[in-house]
Design a protein around this motif. Structure first.
Motif, PDB file in Angstrom:
ATOM      1  N   CYS A 121       0.832  -1.203   0.000  1.00 17.36           N
ATOM      2  CA  CYS A 121       0.000   0.000   0.000  1.00 17.36           C
ATOM      3  C   CYS A 121       0.869   1.256   0.000  1.00 17.36           C
ATOM      4  N   LYS A 154      -7.023   4.095   6.087  1.00 17.51           N
ATOM      5  CA  LYS A 154      -5.793   4.628   5.537  1.00 17.51           C
ATOM      6  C   LYS A 154      -5.029   5.401   6.605  1.00 17.51           C
ATOM      7  N   CYS A 203     -10.303  -1.544  -2.118  1.00 18.38           N
ATOM      8  CA  CYS A 203      -9.586  -0.378  -2.640  1.00 18.38           C
ATOM      9  C   CYS A 203      -9.541  -0.346  -4.151  1.00 18.38           C
TER      10      CYS A 203
END
Length: 222
Positions: A121, A154, A203
């Motif tokens: 990520c 996040k 996502c």
């Protein structure tokens, strides 16, 4: 541990910019990286009275082209919805970046088995924010930031660290944010319902999708 309050940092900047605008300074221009329409909703509502905003939809992490286009259409529809409102906000523009999934797979190489929120990520954030800063500087924007910090999943500190790092030695400034603060995420859900936006449950990348499918297939304790 990073204890920076990015929400308060942003509010201070907005206050200073509004004061300058009232004194006759040009309206500041913001290049806003957008991950999807639901996350954009509360962010645009929050910022469109402070900036002339261009939304930059750039998400090569989305594995399926059909999914990519569906999210892009929803982003465009949301922007049109805001622009049709007579509420004192400035008109919003948008730029659709190229669909480049091969760049994401290259960035994720060797990190395919990383858990969601891990090293893969981070590389994905670097890819998307790096491109956003390059575009913002090339087009002469004053500020750049991302809608990603509105998600409870996040890491806002990481996103701000990456974004501000890319802005070093450029003419564009990073706008610090933690848009989930002050019920930002809750407001995004409300606006998504009001606009009937498509809300995805992953996502966008194939690795996230697999992780979601695997977790849903596990037996649950009664």
């Amino acid at each position: 541990m990073n204890q920076t309050n990015y929400q308060k940092e942003m509010e201070k900047i907005l206050k200073d910019l509004d004061s300058q605008t009232l004194k006759g300074a040009d309206l500041p221009r913001l290049f806003l990286h957008a991950c999807c329409a639901p996350c954009s909703s509360a962010v645009l509502e929050r910022l469109r009275t402070h900036f002339q905003i261009t939304v930059f939809y750039y998400n090569p992490n989305i594995s399926a082209a059909e999914e990519y286009q569906k999210r892009l259409r929803e982003e465009i529809r949301l922007i049109a919805w805001f622009n049709a409102r007579n509420d004192g906000g400035y008109e919003i523009d948008y730029i659709a970046g190229d669909y480049e999934p091969q760049r994401f797979y290259q960035a994720a190489r060797g990190l395919e088995r990383e858990p969601e929120g891990g090293a893969r990520c981070r590389e994905c954030f670097k890819l998307r924010l790096g491109e956003s800063v390059l575009r913002a500087e090339a087009l002469g924007y004053d500020y750049v930031t991302t809608t990603l910090t509105i998600s409870p999943l996040k890491n806002a500190a990481l996103l701000n660290e990456i974004g501000s790092g890319f802005c070093q030695d450029t003419k564009v400034q990073w706008l610090p944010s933690d848009f989930k603060k002050k019920d930002g995420y809750k407001r995004s859900i409300e606006l998504s319902a009001e606009c009937d936006l498509y809300r995805q449950n992953y996502c966008g990348c194939v690795f996230s999708l697999r992780e979601r499918e695997n977790s849903e297939s596990l037996p649950r304790e009664e």
